[in-house]
Design an enzyme around this catalytic site. Sequence first.
Site, PDB file in Angstrom:
ATOM      1  N   ASP A  44      49.595 -19.000 -10.167  1.00 48.10           N
ATOM      2  CA  ASP A  44      50.463 -18.027  -9.479  1.00 48.10           C
ATOM      3  C   ASP A  44      51.474 -17.420 -10.461  1.00 48.10           C
ATOM      4  O   ASP A  44      52.265 -16.550 -10.080  1.00 48.10           O
ATOM      5  CB  ASP A  44      51.120 -18.628  -8.228  1.00 48.10           C
ATOM      6  CG  ASP A  44      51.957 -19.857  -8.509  1.00 48.10           C
ATOM      7  OD1 ASP A  44      52.099 -20.232  -9.690  1.00 48.10           O
ATOM      8  OD2 ASP A  44      52.488 -20.434  -7.537  1.00 48.10           O
ATOM      9  N   SER A  45      51.420 -17.845 -11.737  1.00 51.44           N
ATOM     10  CA  SER A  45      52.188 -17.144 -12.776  1.00 51.44           C
ATOM     11  C   SER A  45      51.735 -15.687 -12.876  1.00 51.44           C
ATOM     12  O   SER A  45      52.410 -14.871 -13.486  1.00 51.44           O
ATOM     13  CB  SER A  45      51.998 -17.830 -14.134  1.00 51.44           C
ATOM     14  OG  SER A  45      50.622 -18.027 -14.407  1.00 51.44           O
ATOM     15  N   GLU A 115      51.583 -27.739  -6.027  1.00 53.03           N
ATOM     16  CA  GLU A 115      52.802 -28.342  -6.565  1.00 53.03           C
ATOM     17  C   GLU A 115      53.329 -29.416  -5.621  1.00 53.03           C
ATOM     18  O   GLU A 115      53.254 -29.262  -4.400  1.00 53.03           O
ATOM     19  CB  GLU A 115      53.876 -27.249  -6.760  1.00 53.03           C
ATOM     20  CG  GLU A 115      53.460 -26.215  -7.789  1.00 53.03           C
ATOM     21  CD  GLU A 115      54.507 -25.111  -7.990  1.00 53.03           C
ATOM     22  OE1 GLU A 115      55.631 -25.216  -7.436  1.00 53.03           O
ATOM     23  OE2 GLU A 115      54.197 -24.142  -8.700  1.00 53.03           O
ATOM     24  N   GLU A 182      54.892 -30.280 -15.873  1.00 60.78           N
ATOM     25  CA  GLU A 182      55.583 -29.113 -16.454  1.00 60.78           C
ATOM     26  C   GLU A 182      57.046 -29.442 -16.782  1.00 60.78           C
ATOM     27  O   GLU A 182      57.777 -29.977 -15.935  1.00 60.78           O
ATOM     28  CB  GLU A 182      55.509 -27.920 -15.471  1.00 60.78           C
ATOM     29  CG  GLU A 182      56.209 -26.683 -16.029  1.00 60.78           C
ATOM     30  CD  GLU A 182      55.866 -25.390 -15.313  1.00 60.78           C
ATOM     31  OE1 GLU A 182      55.002 -25.391 -14.423  1.00 60.78           O
ATOM     32  OE2 GLU A 182      56.491 -24.361 -15.675  1.00 60.78           O
TER      33      GLU A 182
HETATM   34  O1  KIV Z   1      50.934 -20.695 -12.358  1.00 59.38           O
HETATM   35  C1  KIV Z   1      50.643 -21.181 -13.456  1.00 59.38           C
HETATM   36  O2  KIV Z   1      50.192 -20.508 -14.379  1.00 59.38           O
HETATM   37  C2  KIV Z   1      50.855 -22.613 -13.633  1.00 59.38           C
HETATM   38  C3  KIV Z   1      50.857 -23.121 -15.021  1.00 59.38           C
HETATM   39  C4  KIV Z   1      52.192 -22.873 -15.600  1.00 59.38           C
HETATM   40  C5  KIV Z   1      50.493 -24.548 -15.092  1.00 59.38           C
HETATM   41  O3  KIV Z   1      51.067 -23.314 -12.694  1.00 59.38           O
END
Ligand code: KIV
Length: 278
Positions: A44-45, A115, A182
């Site tokens: 979700d980044s 998460e 993280e």
């Molecule tokens: O959303 C993402 O890219 C992530 C990574 C930072 C592990 O959760």
Amino acid sequence: MRMSVRDFQKMKHDGVPITMITAYDATSARLSEMAGIPAMLVGDSLGMVMQGHDVTIPVTLDDIIYHARIVTRVTSKAFVAGDLPFMTYTISPEQAMHSAARLMQEAGVSAVKLEGGESIAPTIKRLVEAGIPVMGHIGLQPQSVYKLGGMKAQGRDLESARQLLADAEAVEQAGAFAMVIEAVPAALAQMISQRLEIPTIGIGAGVHCDGQVQIFHDLLGLFEEFVPRHTRRYATLADTARGALSAYRTDVESRAFPTDEQSFSIREEVMTELRKAD
Ligand code: KIV
């Protein structure tokens, strides 16, 4: 044949570090697979690097499905996991099952990532019992950025370090096949990695995790809003791209582009006939 959850286990067992990278589109996925990267995450980044948000919270399940479908379409060897976005799995285990089922059926991912620690473990257990491979994500949880008061390292004092150990154990016991850690001190992430049977995939969690994950745009220097401390830039592609784009503009303005090489020809007789009609 794609890498599978069993390969994650084997790599940990054999002491082979697992390389994972985020991918969101055909280009990032193809390049990563060509580079031999075995595992991809449609994270979700993408809210930040693809959509221009400051945080991951606005990302929807449909967004992840859209991008994950592209990544699975253009890859054949890489393991592809997809993130369950904010509030698509925390309301109830049933909601999590629906969201995970959509991500697997509509996008073809091999696993979902979510998460949370102890509190989300019962949901992980339900998903795993239903046959859905789950990758956990502990430590800094970007979907909780407002609760945390920023994207800060986690587990730096005794109480929160103990909580992280408990979170890691709960996620493993619930049946996750791997977990992202993280922004956690390296020594603590090492302790977690040693205690767990399943592989840990670190991002800002030191070299002793069983694998590493990074964001495609950070690694290649394509995202310039900020450089996270956990990133090493292996290229400065934004600089290269800016230079190329400004050369393109200069060439258009000076009529240096296109030349005959980028143009199509037509037989002179055709043009002569056309001109006669004028
Ligand atoms: O959303 C993402 O890219 C992530 C990574 C930072 C592990 O959760």
